[in-house]
Design an enzyme around this catalytic site. Structure first.
Site, PDB file in Angstrom:
ATOM      1  N   HIS A  45       1.151   6.576   3.534  1.00 13.21           N
ATOM      2  CA  HIS A  45       0.014   7.433   3.856  1.00 13.21           C
ATOM      3  C   HIS A  45       0.491   8.868   3.763  1.00 13.21           C
ATOM      4  O   HIS A  45       1.744   9.379   3.285  1.00 13.21           O
ATOM      5  CB  HIS A  45      -0.226   7.139   5.560  1.00 13.21           C
ATOM      6  CG  HIS A  45       0.502   7.368   6.466  1.00 13.21           C
ATOM      7  ND1 HIS A  45       1.630   6.416   6.379  1.00 13.21           N
ATOM      8  CD2 HIS A  45       0.911   8.590   7.529  1.00 13.21           C
ATOM      9  CE1 HIS A  45       2.391   6.901   7.780  1.00 13.21           C
ATOM     10  NE2 HIS A  45       1.999   8.110   8.061  1.00 13.21           N
ATOM     11  N   THR A  48      -0.476  11.937  -0.798  1.00 14.51           N
ATOM     12  CA  THR A  48       0.094  11.972  -2.339  1.00 14.51           C
ATOM     13  C   THR A  48       1.453  11.849  -2.194  1.00 14.51           C
ATOM     14  O   THR A  48       2.209  11.879  -1.286  1.00 14.51           O
ATOM     15  CB  THR A  48       0.049  13.589  -2.606  1.00 14.51           C
ATOM     16  OG1 THR A  48       0.377  14.123  -1.349  1.00 14.51           O
ATOM     17  CG2 THR A  48      -1.341  13.821  -2.904  1.00 14.51           C
ATOM     18  N   ARG A  49       1.909  11.314  -3.376  1.00 17.00           N
ATOM     19  CA  ARG A  49       3.412  10.931  -3.911  1.00 17.00           C
ATOM     20  C   ARG A  49       3.762  11.708  -5.192  1.00 17.00           C
ATOM     21  O   ARG A  49       3.066  11.746  -6.060  1.00 17.00           O
ATOM     22  CB  ARG A  49       3.562   9.462  -3.869  1.00 17.00           C
ATOM     23  CG  ARG A  49       3.567   8.873  -2.417  1.00 17.00           C
ATOM     24  CD  ARG A  49       4.498   9.094  -1.625  1.00 17.00           C
ATOM     25  NE  ARG A  49       4.516   8.311  -0.334  1.00 17.00           N
ATOM     26  CZ  ARG A  49       3.697   8.635   0.800  1.00 17.00           C
ATOM     27  NH1 ARG A  49       3.249   9.840   0.924  1.00 17.00           N
ATOM     28  NH2 ARG A  49       3.952   8.100   1.999  1.00 17.00           N
ATOM     29  N   LYS A 263       2.101  21.069   1.095  1.00 13.80           N
ATOM     30  CA  LYS A 263       2.674  19.789   2.083  1.00 13.80           C
ATOM     31  C   LYS A 263       4.112  19.770   1.497  1.00 13.80           C
ATOM     32  O   LYS A 263       4.439  19.562   0.355  1.00 13.80           O
ATOM     33  CB  LYS A 263       1.878  18.435   1.446  1.00 13.80           C
ATOM     34  CG  LYS A 263       2.438  17.359   2.157  1.00 13.80           C
ATOM     35  CD  LYS A 263       1.759  16.118   1.588  1.00 13.80           C
ATOM     36  CE  LYS A 263       2.541  14.803   1.471  1.00 13.80           C
ATOM     37  NZ  LYS A 263       1.970  13.602   0.888  1.00 13.80           N
ATOM     38  N   HIS A 267      13.817  15.319   2.677  1.00 12.26           N
ATOM     39  CA  HIS A 267      14.072  13.923   2.317  1.00 12.26           C
ATOM     40  C   HIS A 267      15.188  13.206   3.060  1.00 12.26           C
ATOM     41  O   HIS A 267      15.182  12.204   3.178  1.00 12.26           O
ATOM     42  CB  HIS A 267      14.275  13.813   0.590  1.00 12.26           C
ATOM     43  CG  HIS A 267      14.845  12.589   0.271  1.00 12.26           C
ATOM     44  ND1 HIS A 267      13.947  11.400  -0.077  1.00 12.26           N
ATOM     45  CD2 HIS A 267      16.097  11.932  -0.196  1.00 12.26           C
ATOM     46  CE1 HIS A 267      14.834  10.417  -0.368  1.00 12.26           C
ATOM     47  NE2 HIS A 267      16.136  10.806  -0.563  1.00 12.26           N
ATOM     48  N   CYS A 313       5.854   9.268   9.184  1.00 13.36           N
ATOM     49  CA  CYS A 313       5.936   8.462   8.389  1.00 13.36           C
ATOM     50  C   CYS A 313       7.317   7.586   8.475  1.00 13.36           C
ATOM     51  O   CYS A 313       8.229   8.032   9.125  1.00 13.36           O
ATOM     52  CB  CYS A 313       5.764   8.903   6.974  1.00 13.36           C
ATOM     53  SG  CYS A 313       5.224   8.102   5.776  1.00 13.36           S
ATOM     54  N   LYS A 346       6.474   6.070  -6.589  1.00 13.87           N
ATOM     55  CA  LYS A 346       6.008   6.187  -8.045  1.00 13.87           C
ATOM     56  C   LYS A 346       6.159   5.003  -9.056  1.00 13.87           C
ATOM     57  O   LYS A 346       5.671   4.654  -9.774  1.00 13.87           O
ATOM     58  CB  LYS A 346       6.762   7.454  -8.396  1.00 13.87           C
ATOM     59  CG  LYS A 346       8.124   7.133  -8.480  1.00 13.87           C
ATOM     60  CD  LYS A 346       9.445   8.280  -9.197  1.00 13.87           C
ATOM     61  CE  LYS A 346       9.226   9.438  -8.174  1.00 13.87           C
ATOM     62  NZ  LYS A 346       9.886   8.904  -6.666  1.00 13.87           N
TER      63      LYS A 346
HETATM   64  C1  LIG Z   1       6.598  11.160   4.034  1.00 15.02           C
HETATM   65  C2  LIG Z   1       6.956  10.218   2.759  1.00 15.02           C
HETATM   66  C3  LIG Z   1       7.118  10.931   1.507  1.00 15.02           C
HETATM   67  C4  LIG Z   1       7.048  10.287   0.443  1.00 15.02           C
HETATM   68  N1  LIG Z   1       7.126  10.839  -0.877  1.00 15.02           N
HETATM   69  C5  LIG Z   1       7.440  10.187  -1.997  1.00 15.02           C
HETATM   70  C6  LIG Z   1       7.130  10.643  -3.163  1.00 15.02           C
HETATM   71  O1  LIG Z   1       6.738  11.973  -3.191  1.00 15.02           O
HETATM   72  N2  LIG Z   1       7.606   9.909  -4.257  1.00 15.02           N
HETATM   73  C7  LIG Z   1       7.829   8.616  -3.976  1.00 15.02           C
HETATM   74  O2  LIG Z   1       8.109   7.997  -5.136  1.00 15.02           O
HETATM   75  N3  LIG Z   1       7.977   7.971  -2.847  1.00 15.02           N
HETATM   76  C8  LIG Z   1       7.635   8.764  -1.803  1.00 15.02           C
HETATM   77  N4  LIG Z   1       8.023   7.984  -0.527  1.00 15.02           N
HETATM   78  C9  LIG Z   1       8.517   6.443  -0.458  1.00 15.02           C
HETATM   79  C10 LIG Z   1       7.335   5.920  -0.734  1.00 15.02           C
HETATM   80  O3  LIG Z   1       6.148   5.990  -0.260  1.00 15.02           O
HETATM   81  C11 LIG Z   1       7.790   4.353  -0.105  1.00 15.02           C
HETATM   82  O4  LIG Z   1       8.888   3.979  -0.989  1.00 15.02           O
HETATM   83  C12 LIG Z   1       6.793   3.266  -0.340  1.00 15.02           C
HETATM   84  O5  LIG Z   1       5.697   3.600  -0.066  1.00 15.02           O
HETATM   85  C13 LIG Z   1       7.253   1.911   0.473  1.00 15.02           C
HETATM   86  O6  LIG Z   1       6.658   0.639  -0.126  1.00 15.02           O
HETATM   87  P1  LIG Z   1       6.740  -0.598   0.785  1.00 15.02           P
HETATM   88  O7  LIG Z   1       5.581  -1.331   0.068  1.00 15.02           O
HETATM   89  O8  LIG Z   1       8.125  -0.877   0.747  1.00 15.02           O
HETATM   90  O9  LIG Z   1       6.047  -0.414   2.127  1.00 15.02           O
HETATM   91  P2  LIG Z   1       4.520   0.184   2.691  1.00 15.02           P
HETATM   92  O10 LIG Z   1       3.573   0.672   1.583  1.00 15.02           O
HETATM   93  O11 LIG Z   1       4.703   0.519   4.215  1.00 15.02           O
HETATM   94  O12 LIG Z   1       3.927  -1.552   2.612  1.00 15.02           O
HETATM   95  C14 LIG Z   1       4.457  -2.412   3.777  1.00 15.02           C
HETATM   96  C15 LIG Z   1       3.423  -3.377   4.300  1.00 15.02           C
HETATM   97  O13 LIG Z   1       3.707  -4.435   5.134  1.00 15.02           O
HETATM   98  C16 LIG Z   1       3.132  -4.504   6.076  1.00 15.02           C
HETATM   99  N5  LIG Z   1       3.679  -5.293   6.931  1.00 15.02           N
HETATM  100  C17 LIG Z   1       4.774  -5.111   7.813  1.00 15.02           C
HETATM  101  N6  LIG Z   1       5.260  -5.947   8.447  1.00 15.02           N
HETATM  102  C18 LIG Z   1       4.166  -7.266   8.395  1.00 15.02           C
HETATM  103  C19 LIG Z   1       3.935  -8.326   8.909  1.00 15.02           C
HETATM  104  N7  LIG Z   1       5.134  -9.169   9.480  1.00 15.02           N
HETATM  105  N8  LIG Z   1       3.260  -9.292   8.158  1.00 15.02           N
HETATM  106  C20 LIG Z   1       2.661  -8.698   7.446  1.00 15.02           C
HETATM  107  N9  LIG Z   1       2.402  -7.537   6.834  1.00 15.02           N
HETATM  108  C21 LIG Z   1       3.197  -6.673   7.338  1.00 15.02           C
HETATM  109  C22 LIG Z   1       2.628  -3.296   6.694  1.00 15.02           C
HETATM  110  O14 LIG Z   1       1.324  -3.049   7.407  1.00 15.02           O
HETATM  111  C23 LIG Z   1       2.737  -2.667   5.125  1.00 15.02           C
HETATM  112  O15 LIG Z   1       1.134  -2.460   4.734  1.00 15.02           O
HETATM  113  C24 LIG Z   1       7.620   8.707   0.697  1.00 15.02           C
HETATM  114  C25 LIG Z   1       7.643   8.148   1.770  1.00 15.02           C
HETATM  115  C26 LIG Z   1       7.124   8.828   2.894  1.00 15.02           C
HETATM  116  C27 LIG Z   1       7.038   8.279   4.442  1.00 15.02           C
END
Ligand SMILES: Cc1cc2nc3c(=O)[nH]c(=O)nc-3n(C[C@H](O)[C@H](O)[C@H](O)COP(=O)(O)OP(=O)(O)OC[C@H]3O[C@@H](n4cnc5c(N)ncnc54)[C@H](O)[C@@H]3O)c2cc1C
Length: 376
Positions: A45, A48-49, A263, A267, A313, A346
């Protein structure tokens, strides 16, 4: 019990993308998420990324980021939604910063467009930037910003359109793996599958425990802040997204979109935490605002206005900050996508594609060797 070809545990950034690439091939897919993605509880959330291509973290990421961009463009076409804004991205730091040097090496090796600027040249181009004289700025004109929540919305819509099923607000509690499949139990039901993707973000350590796997994953509290800025200097049509590798810290940020303010986030650092115990109130730690404000005061002083808003986050760090994208060591029909260490979004499109390939054919076209579980 309902049976699927593939079940995806966690339909966030990586899981939702994988669901789309599987469903598009006619794979009978069930996505299960504890929330209703996109949502405010995980790692995606905050609107933007940044997407960069000349990668400071290492050249090995470059083919993946190039592929990711192609797939984001395809998703834009398929969904009819604008998901990417080509703001350009400036990577700055002292001349001897390994990150800044890697950006230049990555650009050379893959012939990516990159302009290398001195502090004076950067200030002339963007009067809102004040870098010390020994800093270099590497500007990638073709990189930019993804609307992260809209990306997930678009994958969700497209996955469902191609026949995927999605259960929201349903937390996976238990997984029983067998040599030829798995059974997934949630608070509301039990579902069987031939193959499984684990992509539960900061909750991966909990989910993996039921598969007998303990990986070095550290969920970490992070914050991001929006500051009132001089729009004539920092508007998104005249100021790039940025990442600065300083000797003791790393900051990244975004120009002001639609007057929302600049924003910015830090990191490195943050507080290790179990995601269920996360303090989601911005400002609880004095550093939530102080860190980013002190960066802006020094490097972008006309963007250090009053705080507009702050959000909390989650990152999930691995020790080397490289991802984990691999098969379970005992159950090759179970794929794990974890530990995106604050720079994964990304790549979500390409990771989703790679995970779908691992699940359907056992191998991915991308070189995933750096992301192997066996490196520890
Ligand atoms: C503030 C911030 C800024 C960032 N900036 C950048 C950027 O500029 N560029 C970039 O490339 N990356 C950036 N990132 C990193 C990037 O956003 C994350 O690496 C990426 O979103 C991780 O994806 P994910 O699928 O692992 O996690 P998520 O997108 O969180 O997905 C995990 C999902 O699993 C679900 N879940 C968890 N446990 C369970 C369960 N037991 N049963 C069912 N569902 C479950 C959750 O509800 C969630 O929807 C940033 C991250 C943050 C926090």
């Amino acid at each position: 019990m309902k049976h699927y070809d593939v079940i995806i545990v966690g339909a966030g950034s990586m899981g939702m993308a994988a669901g789309y690439y599987l469903a598009r091939q006619g794979v009978h897919t069930l996505l299960i998420d504890a929330g209703d993605p996109p949502h405010q509880m995980g790692s995606h959330h905050g609107d933007t990324r940044i997407i960069r291509h000349a990668y400071g973290e290492g050249e090995l990421y470059v083919p993946l980021t190039i592929r990711a961009m192609e797939l984001w463009k395809e998703l834009e076409e398929a969904s009819g939604k604008r998901l990417f804004v080509q703001t350009g991205v400036l990577s700055g730091g002292p001349r001897d910063s390994r990150f800044v040097q890697n950006v230049q090496k990555s650009a050379e090796r893959y012939s990516l467009p990159l302009e290398v600027l001195s502090a004076k040249e950067a200030a002339k181009r963007w009067p809102g930037i004040h870098m010390p004289d020994d800093f270099t700025g590497c500007y990638e004109p073709t990189s930019g910003v993804l609307y992260s929540e809209d990306c997930i919305r678009a994958y969700r819509q497209q996955a469902l359109l191609h026949g995927a099923e999605l259960l929201v607000n349903e937390r996976v509690k238990e997984i029983s793996a067998a040599p030829d499949g798995a059974v997934v139990a949630t608070e509301h039901g039990t579902y069987a599958c031939d193959r499984l993707l684990i992509s539960a973000g900061a909750w991966n350590p909990d989910v993996l425990t039921s598969l007998g796997l303990s990986l070095p994953l550290t969920p970490t509290r992070k914050t991001v802040s929006w500051f009132e800025a001089d729009e004539s200097l920092y508007r998104s049509d005249r100021f790039p997204a940025f990442i600065f590798d300083l000797p003791d810290s790393i900051f990244y940020g975004f120009p002001s979109f639609d007057g929302a303010g600049v924003k910015i986030g830090r990191h490195d650092g943050g507080q290790p935490v179990h995601p269920d115990q996360l303090d989601r109130t911005f400002g609880t730690c004095p550093s939530d605002e102080a860190d980013t404000r002190s960066f802006l005061e020094k490097f972008m002083p006309q963007a250090a206005g009053p705080l507009r808003q702050g959000k909390v986050c989650l990152y999930t760090f691995t020790p080397d900050e490289d991802f984990i994208i691999d098969k379970h060591p005992e159950y090759p029909h179970i794929v794990i996508a974890a530990g995106f260490s604050g720079h994964g979004f990304k790549f979500a499109s390409a990771v989703g594609e790679a995970a779908s390939q691992l699940l359907t054919s056992g191998t991915a076209v991308h070189d995933l060797s750096r992301f192997a579980i066996g490196r520890w």
